[in-house]
Design an enzyme around this catalytic site. Structure first.
Site, PDB file in Angstrom:
ATOM      1  N   GLY A 131       0.934  -1.250  -0.078  1.00 42.56           N
ATOM      2  CA  GLY A 131      -0.210  -0.106  -0.230  1.00 42.56           C
ATOM      3  C   GLY A 131       1.024   1.360   0.020  1.00 42.56           C
ATOM      4  O   GLY A 131       1.646   1.307   0.841  1.00 42.56           O
ATOM      5  N   ALA A 132       0.677   1.998  -1.042  1.00 38.52           N
ATOM      6  CA  ALA A 132       1.544   3.449  -1.300  1.00 38.52           C
ATOM      7  C   ALA A 132       0.593   4.405  -0.876  1.00 38.52           C
ATOM      8  O   ALA A 132       0.374   5.485  -1.596  1.00 38.52           O
ATOM      9  CB  ALA A 132       2.228   3.399  -2.482  1.00 38.52           C
ATOM     10  N   GLY A 133      -0.430   4.215   0.064  1.00 36.86           N
ATOM     11  CA  GLY A 133      -1.376   5.168   0.517  1.00 36.86           C
ATOM     12  C   GLY A 133      -0.872   6.390   1.379  1.00 36.86           C
ATOM     13  O   GLY A 133       0.351   6.307   1.661  1.00 36.86           O
TER      14      GLY A 133
ATOM     15  N   VAL B 148      -0.188   6.315   4.805  1.00 42.56           N
ATOM     16  CA  VAL B 148       0.673   5.844   5.764  1.00 42.56           C
ATOM     17  C   VAL B 148       1.765   5.159   5.086  1.00 42.56           C
ATOM     18  O   VAL B 148       3.030   5.570   5.262  1.00 42.56           O
ATOM     19  CB  VAL B 148      -0.193   4.813   6.912  1.00 42.56           C
ATOM     20  CG1 VAL B 148       0.883   4.311   7.675  1.00 42.56           C
ATOM     21  CG2 VAL B 148      -1.122   5.734   7.710  1.00 42.56           C
ATOM     22  N   GLY B 149       1.582   4.002   4.278  1.00 45.63           N
ATOM     23  CA  GLY B 149       2.807   3.230   3.744  1.00 45.63           C
ATOM     24  C   GLY B 149       3.636   4.070   2.948  1.00 45.63           C
ATOM     25  O   GLY B 149       4.785   3.950   2.853  1.00 45.63           O
TER      26      GLY B 149
ATOM     27  N   ASN C 292      -5.448  -0.332  12.086  1.00 51.15           N
ATOM     28  CA  ASN C 292      -5.923   0.027  13.237  1.00 51.15           C
ATOM     29  C   ASN C 292      -6.914  -1.055  14.035  1.00 51.15           C
ATOM     30  O   ASN C 292      -7.159  -2.023  13.264  1.00 51.15           O
ATOM     31  CB  ASN C 292      -7.062   1.133  12.802  1.00 51.15           C
ATOM     32  CG  ASN C 292      -6.342   2.691  12.418  1.00 51.15           C
ATOM     33  OD1 ASN C 292      -5.216   2.747  12.965  1.00 51.15           O
ATOM     34  ND2 ASN C 292      -6.897   3.285  11.413  1.00 51.15           N
TER      35      ASN C 292
ATOM     36  N   LYS D 259      -3.367   2.714  21.388  1.00 50.03           N
ATOM     37  CA  LYS D 259      -3.828   3.425  20.108  1.00 50.03           C
ATOM     38  C   LYS D 259      -5.116   3.155  19.890  1.00 50.03           C
ATOM     39  O   LYS D 259      -5.753   4.097  19.484  1.00 50.03           O
ATOM     40  CB  LYS D 259      -2.713   2.931  19.022  1.00 50.03           C
ATOM     41  CG  LYS D 259      -3.003   4.036  17.851  1.00 50.03           C
ATOM     42  CD  LYS D 259      -2.772   3.533  16.570  1.00 50.03           C
ATOM     43  CE  LYS D 259      -3.018   4.267  15.197  1.00 50.03           C
ATOM     44  NZ  LYS D 259      -2.768   3.626  14.105  1.00 50.03           N
TER      45      LYS D 259
ATOM     46  N   GLU E 297     -13.625   2.842   8.484  1.00 46.24           N
ATOM     47  CA  GLU E 297     -13.371   1.564   8.972  1.00 46.24           C
ATOM     48  C   GLU E 297     -14.223   1.486  10.455  1.00 46.24           C
ATOM     49  O   GLU E 297     -13.666   1.085  11.589  1.00 46.24           O
ATOM     50  CB  GLU E 297     -12.048   1.636   9.442  1.00 46.24           C
ATOM     51  CG  GLU E 297     -10.821   1.676   8.243  1.00 46.24           C
ATOM     52  CD  GLU E 297      -9.425   1.637   8.695  1.00 46.24           C
ATOM     53  OE1 GLU E 297      -8.837   0.553   8.606  1.00 46.24           O
ATOM     54  OE2 GLU E 297      -9.131   2.505   9.236  1.00 46.24           O
TER      55      GLU E 297
END
Length: 309
Positions: A7-9, A11-12, A102, A185, A268
Site C-alpha cells: 500500500g502506497a497510501g 501511511v505506507g 487500526n 492506540k 473503518e
C-alpha cells in the site's frame, strides 16, 4: 533488509518515502494504476519535516517472485483480504510481517493466513492524508512507529528490524509490550473517531457548545472501560493526554474517520468502533455513545455501498 510496503497510501507511502530517503531497500506493492501514477508523477510528500518527490521501486502482485525480509502492511481494513492474497508470494519462512492497521482484528486474519511466527505487533502514529493530486500530506509533525514481538521478547530478528528502521527520519520505538501499545492506540483512535463522527465536527467546535466537553469525556471513558475489562487498561498519563486533546477549545483536530466521512469515502467503522463495541458486549459493558456512533456510521456505510453497486 529488503522491505516490501503493501500500500502506497497515506501511511505506507509516507514511511516508505522516509525509508527510501534514508537509503533503505524499499519496494511498494501496489495496483497497476497506482504503479503507473507513481512512475509518472513520483511519490510526493508534503510535510512539516520537508517535502519530497521520489521515484520508488514498485511491484504488482504478479511481479513478486521471492520473499522479502520485512512486509510492512499499511492498508485500510477494507483492503486487508486482498492485501493478504497479494503479499503471499513475498512471505517466506524468515519474513517478518509488520502490520500498522487500526484496531486488533487484523491480527487474527494475519495469524490465520501465515501462522503466528511471522506476525509482529505494530503501531503507527502519524496524521497523513492523500489529496486530490495523489500527494501524501502530513497534517501534524508527529511521525512515530512502534514494533515488537507479540511475546514481548527481544529477539535477534526484532533487533535487526530495529536497526533497519531507526534513524530514518521518523521516531521509532522497540516495545516489549506491543499488545498494550496497540490497545492504547485503539482507545485513542476509537475515542476521537467516536467524538468527531458522532458529534459532527472538529474537537474545538464540539467543546464550544454546552455539554460538548462532558460528552467527549464520556466517549473516552466508554472506550477506556472496554480496554480495561479486556485486560489492557490505558495507562493514566496516556488517558490524561487523550482527555486533554479532546477538551481543547481551540483544537481544529478531527479523526481520519471523520475526514473519510466528509469525503464520502468508506470508513473503518467495524474494525475501529464495532470490534471494540463487541468486546464491550462480551463483558457486559454498556457503551451507549459508542453504540450510537456504530449505528450512525453503519447506516452511512450502507448508503455509500448501495450507491457504488
Amino acid at each position: 533488509m529488503k522491505i516490501l510496503i503493501v500500500g502506497a497510501g497515506a501511511v505506507g507511502g509516507y514511511f516508505g518515502a522516509r525509508l527510501i530517503q534514508a537509503g533503505r531497500d524499499v519496494t511498494f506493492l501496489v495496483r497497476p494504476a497506482r504503479a503507473q501514477q507513481l512512475q509518472r508523477d513520483g511519490l510526493r510528500i508534503v510535510s512539516p519535516h520537508g517535502d519530497a518527490i521520489l521515484k520508488p521501486k514498485t511491484a504488482t502482485s504478479t511481479e513478486i517472485t521471492s520473499p522479502y525480509d520485512v512486509v510492512f502492511l499499511s492498508v485500510k481494513a477494507q483492503a486487508l483480504d486482498q492485501a493478504i492474497k497479494d503479499m503471499t508470494p513475498a512471505v517466506g519462512p524468515d519474513t517478518m510481517i509488520y502490520p500498522v492497521l487500526n484496531g486488533m482484528r487484523h491480527m487474527d486474519s494475519l495469524v490465520h493466513s501465515f501462522g503466528k511466527q511471522p506476525v509482529l505487533g505494530g503501531v503507527c502514529l502519524v496524521s497523513t492524508d492523500l489529496d486530490e493530486q495523489g500527494r501524501i500530506v502530513q497534517l501534524t509533525p508527529l511521525d512515530k512507529i512502534i514494533y515488537g514481538e507479540r511475546s514481548g521478547e527481544i529477539t535477534t530478528r526484532i533487533r535487526s528490524l530495529d536497526e533497519t528502521l531507526r534513524n530514518a527520519g521518523f521516531e521509532t520505538q522497540l516495545s516489549t509490550n506491543i499488545t498494550q501499545a496497540m490497545w492504547d492506540k485503539w482507545v485513542t483512535i476509537a475515542s476521537f473517531g467516536l467524538i468527531t463522527c458522532l458529534l459532527g465536527g472538529p474537537v474545538g467546535e464540539i467543546n464550544a457548545v454546552s455539554d460538548g466537553k462532558q460528552t467527549a469525556l464520556q466517549a473516552i471513558d466508554e472506550c477506556a472501560a472496554i480496554a480495561k475489562v479486556c485486560g489492557f487498561p490505558t495507562p493514566q498519563p496516556h488517558l490524561e493526554y487523550v482527555r486533554q486533546l479532546a477538551t481543547d477549545k481551540d483544537s481544529k483536530f478531527t479523526s481520519s474517520m471523520y475526514r473519510d466521512l466528509q469525503k464520502g469515502a468508506p470508513v473503518e467503522v467495524d474494525t475501529i468502533l464495532g470490534d471494540l463495541l463487541d468486546h464491550g458486549h462480551a463483558h457486559h459493558i454498556e457503551a451507549p455513545l459508542l453504540q450510537a456512533c456504530c449505528v450512525h456510521l453503519r447506516v452511512y456505510q450502507n448508503s455509500i455501498n448501495s450507491k457504488n453497486h
